[in-house]
Write an enzyme that holds these catalytic residues in place. Structure first.
Site, PDB file in Angstrom:
ATOM      1  CE  LYS A  16      -0.900   0.019   4.997  1.00 37.04           C
ATOM      2  NZ  LYS A  16       0.117  -1.031   5.290  1.00 37.04           N
ATOM      3  NE  ARG A  91      -0.374   0.157  11.330  1.00 40.03           N
ATOM      4  CZ  ARG A  91       0.653   0.520  10.540  1.00 40.03           C
ATOM      5  NH1 ARG A  91       0.727   1.736  10.069  1.00 40.03           N
ATOM      6  NH2 ARG A  91       1.575  -0.348  10.250  1.00 40.03           N
ATOM      7  NE  ARG A 130       8.525  -3.573   3.649  1.00 46.39           N
ATOM      8  CZ  ARG A 130       7.390  -3.109   4.171  1.00 46.39           C
ATOM      9  NH1 ARG A 130       6.417  -2.701   3.395  1.00 46.39           N
ATOM     10  NH2 ARG A 130       7.229  -3.081   5.475  1.00 46.39           N
ATOM     11  NE  ARG A 163       9.828  -0.863   8.175  1.00 47.22           N
ATOM     12  CZ  ARG A 163       8.520  -0.679   8.002  1.00 47.22           C
ATOM     13  NH1 ARG A 163       8.080  -0.095   6.900  1.00 47.22           N
ATOM     14  NH2 ARG A 163       7.654  -1.078   8.905  1.00 47.22           N
ATOM     15  NE  ARG A 174       5.491  -4.413  10.873  1.00 50.26           N
ATOM     16  CZ  ARG A 174       6.149  -4.324   9.717  1.00 50.26           C
ATOM     17  NH1 ARG A 174       7.176  -5.116   9.479  1.00 50.26           N
ATOM     18  NH2 ARG A 174       5.773  -3.456   8.820  1.00 50.26           N
TER      19      ARG A 174
HETATM   20  P1  AMP Z   1       4.582   0.977   9.016  1.00 49.54           P
HETATM   21  O1  AMP Z   1       5.785   1.542   8.354  1.00 49.54           O
HETATM   22  O2  AMP Z   1       3.306   1.635   8.527  1.00 49.54           O
HETATM   23  O3  AMP Z   1       4.500  -0.518   8.944  1.00 49.54           O
HETATM   24  O4  AMP Z   1       4.693   1.352  10.567  1.00 49.54           O
HETATM   25  C1  AMP Z   1       5.777   0.918  11.357  1.00 49.54           C
HETATM   26  C2  AMP Z   1       5.401   0.939  12.831  1.00 49.54           C
HETATM   27  O5  AMP Z   1       5.052   2.278  13.238  1.00 49.54           O
HETATM   28  C3  AMP Z   1       4.181   0.108  13.200  1.00 49.54           C
HETATM   29  O6  AMP Z   1       4.501  -1.271  13.375  1.00 49.54           O
HETATM   30  C4  AMP Z   1       3.756   0.779  14.503  1.00 49.54           C
HETATM   31  O7  AMP Z   1       4.614   0.426  15.583  1.00 49.54           O
HETATM   32  C5  AMP Z   1       4.001   2.250  14.183  1.00 49.54           C
HETATM   33  N1  AMP Z   1       2.802   2.878  13.579  1.00 49.54           N
HETATM   34  C6  AMP Z   1       2.705   3.425  12.335  1.00 49.54           C
HETATM   35  N2  AMP Z   1       1.473   3.916  12.117  1.00 49.54           N
HETATM   36  C7  AMP Z   1       0.762   3.656  13.243  1.00 49.54           C
HETATM   37  C8  AMP Z   1      -0.590   3.895  13.630  1.00 49.54           C
HETATM   38  N3  AMP Z   1      -1.470   4.512  12.831  1.00 49.54           N
HETATM   39  N4  AMP Z   1      -0.968   3.497  14.876  1.00 49.54           N
HETATM   40  C9  AMP Z   1      -0.102   2.892  15.711  1.00 49.54           C
HETATM   41  N5  AMP Z   1       1.171   2.623  15.398  1.00 49.54           N
HETATM   42  C10 AMP Z   1       1.610   2.994  14.176  1.00 49.54           C
END
Ligand code: AMP
Length: 220
Positions: A16, A91, A130, A163, A174
């Site tokens: 996404k 989220r 990734r 990452r 996750r």
């Molecule tokens: P992402 O890059 O979108 O996978 O985000 C990496 C990490 O950031 C997630 O595993 C959460 O720990 C935190 N995170 C990002 N967006 C949110 C959100 N909307 N609510 C809570 N935690 C978030």
């Protein structure tokens, strides 16, 4: 054109972020990824970054209040006046409720939720390969979209890496968080009549064509 506020929803690794970045560039709208915002805070060791670090390292969601404040602050910027794309936010249902409450004060609402999904084995395969550029954030994939030279970003020549939360153990956590806390947003947005669903199994361009068509439909 009316202000367009899009939410990009789906499990981690579904692609996404790639789609959100493409659409944002096409529509000349800011692409706001809460994951990127947190990683930036973490890198700069800000108070917020330090508060979020433990959750992120464990593959858990950061508490709602921290995320909501971060987003509300960001969408108040001048570059968001025509609209914006939220990638990875909301989220949880309470995050959406907080956002909608804030938007209602300005007589605004979320235009659409773009939801991407794929079978779990596809997601795990994508996420484990990734790679991200440490310098510019460009994404590649060790198997499906490798950089010309291993470990070197095609875009800026920076160093690519995996990452920290993309390793197998963290991905499992996750996905669990996603199922428990984010999954309920799907029926919630469907009920509101703003959910647009995409099968994320195809190629990037193929999916993007469908996304672009839906986005164009919203503008009309
Ligand atoms: P992402 O890059 O979108 O996978 O985000 C990496 C990490 O950031 C997630 O595993 C959460 O720990 C935190 N995170 C990002 N967006 C949110 C959100 N909307 N609510 C809570 N935690 C978030």
């Amino acid at each position: 054109m009316a202000k367009i506020i899009l939410v990009f929803l789906g499990p981690p690794g579904v692609g996404k972020g790639t789609q959100a970045a493409k659409l944002a560039a096409d529509l000349h709208l800011p692409h706001i990824s809460t994951g990127d915002l947190f990683r930036d805070h973490l890198k700069r060791k800000t108070e917020l970054g330090l508060k979020a670090e433990g959750y992120m390292n464990e593959g858990k969601l950061v508490p709602d209040d921290l995320v909501v404040d971060l987003v509300v602050d960001r969408i108040g910027s001048a570059d968001c006046a025509r609209g914006y794309i939220l990638d990875g936010f909301p989220r949880t249902v309470p995050q959406d409720m907080a956002l909608e409450k804030k938007l209602a004060l300005r007589d605004e609402k979320v235009s659409a939720a773009m939801y991407f999904d794929a079978p779990r084995e596809v997601i795990v395969e994508r996420i484990s390969g990734r790679r991200t550029c440490k310098a510019c954030g460009a994404m590649s994939h060790a198997v499906f979209a490798p950089t010309r030279q291993e470990g070197v970003c095609d875009v800026c020549g920076g160093e690519t890496h995996q990452r920290a939360d993309d390793d197998a153990a963290k991905v499992t956590e996750r996905l669990k968080e996603y199922d428990n806390k984010t999954g309920p947003l799907v029926p919630y947005y469907r009920e509101k009549g703003i959910l647009h669903e995409f099968d994320a199994q195809g190629g990037v361009e193929e999916i993007y064509a469908l996304l672009k068509a839906e986005a164009n439909g919203l503008k009309g």
